[in-house]
Design an enzyme around this catalytic site. Structure first.
Site, PDB file in Angstrom:
ATOM      1  N   TRP A   1      38.163  37.893  39.835  1.00  0.00           N
ATOM      2  CA  TRP A   1      39.389  37.324  40.409  1.00  0.00           C
ATOM      3  C   TRP A   1      39.879  38.269  41.485  1.00  0.00           C
ATOM      4  CZ3 TRP A   1      44.432  39.099  40.881  1.00  0.00           C
ATOM      5  CH2 TRP A   1      45.445  38.140  41.075  1.00  0.00           C
TER       6      TRP A   1
ATOM      7  N   SER B   1      34.662  41.764  36.274  1.00  0.00           N
ATOM      8  CA  SER B   1      36.095  41.610  36.072  1.00  0.00           C
ATOM      9  C   SER B   1      36.379  40.398  35.183  1.00  0.00           C
ATOM     10  CB  SER B   1      36.806  41.516  37.428  1.00  0.00           C
ATOM     11  OG  SER B   1      38.196  41.663  37.294  1.00  0.00           O
ATOM     12  N   MET B   2      37.101  39.368  35.670  1.00  0.00           N
ATOM     13  CA  MET B   2      37.388  38.233  34.799  1.00  0.00           C
ATOM     14  C   MET B   2      36.114  37.464  34.462  1.00  0.00           C
ATOM     15  SD  MET B   2      39.261  35.060  36.805  1.00  0.00           S
ATOM     16  CE  MET B   2      39.276  34.094  35.288  1.00  0.00           C
TER      17      MET B   2
ATOM     18  N   ASP C   1      39.615  53.094  37.164  1.00  0.00           N
ATOM     19  CA  ASP C   1      39.970  51.684  37.357  1.00  0.00           C
ATOM     20  C   ASP C   1      41.419  51.478  36.926  1.00  0.00           C
ATOM     21  OD1 ASP C   1      40.233  48.915  37.344  1.00  0.00           O
ATOM     22  OD2 ASP C   1      38.235  48.572  36.525  1.00  0.00           O
TER      23      ASP C   1
ATOM     24  N   HIS D   1      38.211  49.820  40.570  1.00  0.00           N
ATOM     25  CA  HIS D   1      37.784  48.550  39.976  1.00  0.00           C
ATOM     26  C   HIS D   1      36.603  47.923  40.706  1.00  0.00           C
ATOM     27  CE1 HIS D   1      38.254  44.980  37.539  1.00  0.00           C
ATOM     28  NE2 HIS D   1      38.393  44.214  38.624  1.00  0.00           N
TER      29      HIS D   1
END
Length: 298
Positions: A29, A96-97, A225, A254
Site C-alpha cells: 500500500w 507490506s500489506m 522500518d 520500509h
C-alpha cells in the site's frame, strides 16, 4: 496484459511474464504491481513465471466501493491464478500489506496451493498496538494518516514516501524520481480503496493465520522500518513460524524493494531457486488443464 474477474465482478489487472515455476508478487500500500517490476524481470530471467496483480482499487484494476478486506483480497489472488491457468503450487511474495494476502491465502487455500512464502516488510501478524501487542502502531498514527489523506491526499503521500524510503536531510537512499514514481502509483488508486485498504491492514489480526505457514517461509525486514515496526511483525513471524528464515536489513526503512533492491532480489533468487524446474517437467505447458472446482478456487 490480462484482466481476471473476481467473484463480485471486479476486474483485476495483472501482468503475466515468463514461463517456469510461478511466483506471485503482491504489492504494498498504496502502490501497484509496477513496484515489483525490477524483481519480476530478474525472476523471469532466472526461469520463473512472474504474476503481478494490481490489488482491487489500485493501479489498473477496478475501483469498487466494497471488498476491501483480506478474505476478499485472498479470493482475488485465487481469481487471478484461475484466469492465468495456474494449477500447480505457487510461491507467494508479499510486500507490506501484501504479506497479509500471503497469510490469508495460505489459510484459505492451504499448502496444496502454495510452495513457498516470502514476507517483505510485512504487516503480518498484527499492526495495531494493543495490550497484547505493545510494539504495534498506536491508533492515533492511523487516525492522523486518515485525516491527512482526506484533507489533501496528494500532499500527504509526498511526505509519506519520505518515511517509507527513509529519506531525510542526511540520508537519500533513493532518487527523487523513485519517490515520484511511488507517488504516481499511489495517486492511481481511488480515495475509497486507499482509505479502506489502510483500515484493513491496520486492523486485521493475522496471528491466527500463522499456523497456516507450513511451507518454507522467508521473512525480510528493515530494522529501521518506521512504517511497519519489525518488533511487532517480522521478528514475531520468525519466532512463531517453525523453520522461518529471517533476514534483517540493518538500518533499512520500509521500502526495501527500492532502498535495497539488488540485495532483496538476490535474496529472493536464492530462496526461490531456479525456476526452470517446471519447464523441464512440462508443467508450464499445462495452462489448458482442467480448471479448479468452485470449492478449490475459494
Amino acid at each position: 496484459m490480462p484482466y481476471a474477474k473476481a467473484k463480485d465482478g471486479t476486474m483485476l489487472y495483472y501482468k503475466d511474464w515468463g514461463r517456469g515455476d510461478p511466483v506471485v508478487l503482491l504489492h504494498g500500500w498504496p502502490l501497484s504491481g509496477d513496484s515489483f517490476d525490477d524483481a519480476a524481470v530478474r525472476l523471469v530471467e532466472a526461469g520463473h513465471r512472474a504474476i503481478i496483480p494490481d490489488r482491487r482499487g489500485f493501479g489498473r484494476s477496478d475501483q469498487p466501493w466494497d471488498g476491501h478486506d483480506y478474505d476478499t483480497y485472498a479470493d482475488d489472488v485465487a481469481a487471478v491464478l484461475e484466469d492465468a491457468g495456474v494449477n500447480e503450487p505457487v510461491s507467494l511474495v508479499g510486500f507490506s500489506m501484501g504479506g497479509g494476502e500471503v497469510a490469508r491465502f495460505l489459510t484459505k487455500q492451504g499448502q496444496r496451493r502454495v510452495k513457498k512464502a516470502v514476507l517483505i516488510s510485512s504487516v503480518v501478524p498484527y499492526m495495531a498496538q494493543t495490550d497484547d501487542n505493545p510494539n504495534g502502531v498506536p491508533q492515533s498514527t492511523f487516525d492522523q494518516m486518515t485525516e491527512g489523506m482526506k484533507k489533501d491526499r496528494a500532499h500527504f503521500f509526498k511526505g509519506f514516501f519520505k518515511d517509507f524510503f527513509g529519506s531525510g536531510l542526511l540520508s537519500n537512499p533513493v532518487s527523487d524520481e523513485v519517490e515520484m514514481n511511488a507517488w504516481r502509483q499511489a495517486m492511481m488508486a481511488g480515495l475509497r480503496p486507499t482509505l479502506a485498504a489502510a483500515q484493513a491492514f491496520a486492523t486485521t489480526d493475522f496471528r491466527p493465520d500463522l499456523k497456516s505457514f507450513t511451507v518454507p517461509t522467508l521473512v525480510i525486514h528493515g530494522t529501521s522500518d518506521q512504517t511497519v515496526p519489525i518488533d511487532a511483525t517480522g521478528r514475531v513471524v520468525a519466532n512463531e513460524v517453525p523453520g522461518a528464515q529471517l533476514i534483517e536489513y540493518d538500518g533499512s526503512a520500509h521500502g526495501v524493494t527500492e532502498t535495497d533492491k539488488e540485495r532483496l532480489i538476490n535474496d529472493l533468487l536464492t530462496f526461490l531457486g531456479d525456476g526452470r524446474g517446471a519447464q523441464a517437467s512440462g508443467q508450464d505447458d499445462q495452462r489448458s488443464a482442467i480448471p479448479l472446482t468452485l470449492t478449490e478456487r475459494y
